[in-house]
Design a protein around this motif. Structure first.
Motif, PDB file in Angstrom:
ATOM      1  N   GLY A 141       0.824  -1.200   0.000  1.00 32.64           N
ATOM      2  CA  GLY A 141       0.000   0.000   0.000  1.00 32.64           C
ATOM      3  C   GLY A 141       0.856   1.247   0.000  1.00 32.64           C
ATOM      4  O   GLY A 141       0.600   2.185  -0.727  1.00 32.64           O
ATOM      5  N   ARG A 142       1.853   1.258   0.830  1.00 31.75           N
ATOM      6  CA  ARG A 142       2.888   2.288   0.859  1.00 31.75           C
ATOM      7  C   ARG A 142       4.133   1.614   1.415  1.00 31.75           C
ATOM      8  O   ARG A 142       4.042   0.790   2.319  1.00 31.75           O
ATOM      9  CB  ARG A 142       2.488   3.496   1.680  1.00 31.75           C
ATOM     10  CG  ARG A 142       2.191   3.205   3.126  1.00 31.75           C
ATOM     11  CD  ARG A 142       1.699   4.412   3.912  1.00 31.75           C
ATOM     12  NE  ARG A 142       2.685   5.423   4.175  1.00 31.75           N
ATOM     13  CZ  ARG A 142       3.605   5.368   5.119  1.00 31.75           C
ATOM     14  NH1 ARG A 142       3.687   4.321   5.905  1.00 31.75           N
ATOM     15  NH2 ARG A 142       4.461   6.346   5.293  1.00 31.75           N
ATOM     16  N   ALA A 143       5.269   1.960   0.862  1.00 32.26           N
ATOM     17  CA  ALA A 143       6.505   1.302   1.299  1.00 32.26           C
ATOM     18  C   ALA A 143       7.697   2.188   1.006  1.00 32.26           C
ATOM     19  O   ALA A 143       7.679   2.987   0.074  1.00 32.26           O
ATOM     20  CB  ALA A 143       6.676  -0.040   0.581  1.00 32.26           C
ATOM     21  N   HIS A 144       8.715   2.040   1.817  1.00 34.62           N
ATOM     22  CA  HIS A 144       9.969   2.731   1.558  1.00 34.62           C
ATOM     23  C   HIS A 144      10.954   1.722   0.968  1.00 34.62           C
ATOM     24  O   HIS A 144      10.715   0.514   0.956  1.00 34.62           O
ATOM     25  CB  HIS A 144      10.523   3.415   2.806  1.00 34.62           C
ATOM     26  CG  HIS A 144      10.565   2.547   4.025  1.00 34.62           C
ATOM     27  ND1 HIS A 144      11.518   1.576   4.220  1.00 34.62           N
ATOM     28  CD2 HIS A 144       9.750   2.510   5.107  1.00 34.62           C
ATOM     29  CE1 HIS A 144      11.300   0.979   5.363  1.00 34.62           C
ATOM     30  NE2 HIS A 144      10.230   1.514   5.929  1.00 34.62           N
ATOM     31  N   GLY A 145      12.056   2.241   0.465  1.00 35.66           N
ATOM     32  CA  GLY A 145      13.017   1.408  -0.253  1.00 35.66           C
ATOM     33  C   GLY A 145      13.500   0.208   0.533  1.00 35.66           C
ATOM     34  O   GLY A 145      13.638  -0.888  -0.014  1.00 35.66           O
ATOM     35  N   MET A 179      10.596   6.115 -11.152  1.00 36.40           N
ATOM     36  CA  MET A 179       9.144   5.976 -11.305  1.00 36.40           C
ATOM     37  C   MET A 179       8.388   7.093 -10.600  1.00 36.40           C
ATOM     38  O   MET A 179       7.267   7.409 -10.989  1.00 36.40           O
ATOM     39  CB  MET A 179       8.702   4.587 -10.846  1.00 36.40           C
ATOM     40  CG  MET A 179       9.162   3.515 -11.823  1.00 36.40           C
ATOM     41  SD  MET A 179       8.484   1.876 -11.521  1.00 36.40           S
ATOM     42  CE  MET A 179       9.360   1.395 -10.042  1.00 36.40           C
ATOM     43  N   THR A 180       9.000   7.716  -9.603  1.00 37.08           N
ATOM     44  CA  THR A 180       8.402   8.908  -9.002  1.00 37.08           C
ATOM     45  C   THR A 180       8.433  10.051 -10.014  1.00 37.08           C
ATOM     46  O   THR A 180       7.435  10.759 -10.192  1.00 37.08           O
ATOM     47  CB  THR A 180       9.133   9.289  -7.700  1.00 37.08           C
ATOM     48  OG1 THR A 180       9.040   8.199  -6.783  1.00 37.08           O
ATOM     49  CG2 THR A 180       8.510  10.528  -7.064  1.00 37.08           C
ATOM     50  N   ALA A 181       9.552  10.218 -10.699  1.00 35.84           N
ATOM     51  CA  ALA A 181       9.668  11.253 -11.729  1.00 35.84           C
ATOM     52  C   ALA A 181       8.699  11.009 -12.885  1.00 35.84           C
ATOM     53  O   ALA A 181       8.234  11.959 -13.526  1.00 35.84           O
ATOM     54  CB  ALA A 181      11.103  11.323 -12.250  1.00 35.84           C
ATOM     55  N   LEU A 218       4.796   6.562  -9.141  1.00 37.73           N
ATOM     56  CA  LEU A 218       4.811   6.502  -7.681  1.00 37.73           C
ATOM     57  C   LEU A 218       4.751   7.928  -7.163  1.00 37.73           C
ATOM     58  O   LEU A 218       5.167   8.863  -7.845  1.00 37.73           O
ATOM     59  CB  LEU A 218       6.097   5.850  -7.163  1.00 37.73           C
ATOM     60  CG  LEU A 218       6.350   4.395  -7.515  1.00 37.73           C
ATOM     61  CD1 LEU A 218       7.756   3.990  -7.091  1.00 37.73           C
ATOM     62  CD2 LEU A 218       5.307   3.492  -6.855  1.00 37.73           C
ATOM     63  N   GLU A 219       4.250   8.063  -5.927  1.00 42.01           N
ATOM     64  CA  GLU A 219       4.298   9.364  -5.278  1.00 42.01           C
ATOM     65  C   GLU A 219       4.823   9.196  -3.868  1.00 42.01           C
ATOM     66  O   GLU A 219       4.608   8.161  -3.235  1.00 42.01           O
ATOM     67  CB  GLU A 219       2.921  10.034  -5.268  1.00 42.01           C
ATOM     68  CG  GLU A 219       1.863   9.296  -4.476  1.00 42.01           C
ATOM     69  CD  GLU A 219       0.494   9.961  -4.556  1.00 42.01           C
ATOM     70  OE1 GLU A 219       0.391  11.083  -5.072  1.00 42.01           O
ATOM     71  OE2 GLU A 219      -0.462   9.333  -4.095  1.00 42.01           O
ATOM     72  N   VAL A 238      11.980   7.611   2.774  1.00 43.53           N
ATOM     73  CA  VAL A 238      10.844   8.088   1.990  1.00 43.53           C
ATOM     74  C   VAL A 238       9.908   6.918   1.712  1.00 43.53           C
ATOM     75  O   VAL A 238      10.336   5.870   1.238  1.00 43.53           O
ATOM     76  CB  VAL A 238      11.320   8.704   0.652  1.00 43.53           C
ATOM     77  CG1 VAL A 238      10.135   9.174  -0.183  1.00 43.53           C
ATOM     78  CG2 VAL A 238      12.301   9.841   0.902  1.00 43.53           C
ATOM     79  N   ALA A 239       8.628   7.109   2.008  1.00 45.25           N
ATOM     80  CA  ALA A 239       7.613   6.095   1.687  1.00 45.25           C
ATOM     81  C   ALA A 239       6.920   6.491   0.383  1.00 45.25           C
ATOM     82  O   ALA A 239       6.686   7.677   0.129  1.00 45.25           O
ATOM     83  CB  ALA A 239       6.607   5.968   2.817  1.00 45.25           C
TER      84      ALA A 239
END
Length: 195
Positions: A16-20, A50-52, A56-57, A71-72
């Motif tokens: 659902g949300r995860a950090h590296g 993928m954020t760029a 992902l956000e 960062v998540a």
């Protein structure tokens, strides 16, 4: 297509949300560094890239104790679409490599059972064609004027195609019998990501 890209999207989606570090730790439990050559640097690079690309956000930034901030991330709508596209291709397209297909098998429970079976059946049709071509090459080897030892390449091709075909038929059969928890089962392993 990149196995790392699919795996990172899939693991972030799974949590659902995860950090590296969470992504890395999860992929280590899958031994992905061995079969997909997923290294820590490639995970963090994929998260940033993928954020760029708006797949992902960033949803949370925690200060690091003695290192960089943690960062998540979570999937955007575009990220969900990309995940579904990559997963579909990994399971159905015979042109994708072993690491990508392996990533697809690892993330297969994110799909409804019948959809996964349908994608695997598409791959099966292609494998049947590969087996036929390899057998034809073996049957016609005397006519194509290659050095005699080259026939071993076609024996290898036929053997790999045959083993893959048998394995895939067995996987489809197991799925049809209800093995493995899929997205449309009562308690799915991979839930749809929270919005």
């Amino acid at each position: 297509m990149s196995a790392t890209r699919l795996l990172v999207l899939g693991v972030v989606r799974m949590f659902g949300r995860a950090h590296g570090y969470q992504v890395r730790r999860e992929l280590l439990t899958w031994s992905a560094e061995k079969w997909a050559n997923v290294q820590p640097g490639s995970i963090y690079h994929a998260l940033k890239k993928m954020t760029a690309e708006n797949l992902l956000e960033k949803v949370d930034v925690e200060p690091g104790d003695s290192g960089p901030d943690r960062v998540a991330y979570r999937l955007t709508d575009d990220g969900e679409q990309e995940f579904q596209l990559l997963l579909t291709r990994a399971l159905s397209d015979p042109e994708v490599g072993h690491p990508e297909m392996s990533a697809g098998i690892g993330l297969m429970p994110a799909l409804p059972r019948q959809h996964a079976i349908s994608l695997l059946r598409q791959r099966l049709v292609h494998l049947e064609g590969e087996e036929r071509r390899a057998r034809l090459m073996l049957d016609d080897q005397a006519d194509w004027g290659q050095p005699a030892h080259v026939v071993e390449l076609f024996r290898l091709w036929a053997g790999i195609s045959g083993a893959s075909h048998t394995w895939l038929e067995n996987l489809i059969e197991r799925l049809e019998k209800g093995e493995y928890v899929m997205a449309d089962d009562a308690e799915p392993l991979f839930r749809n990501p929270p919005q």
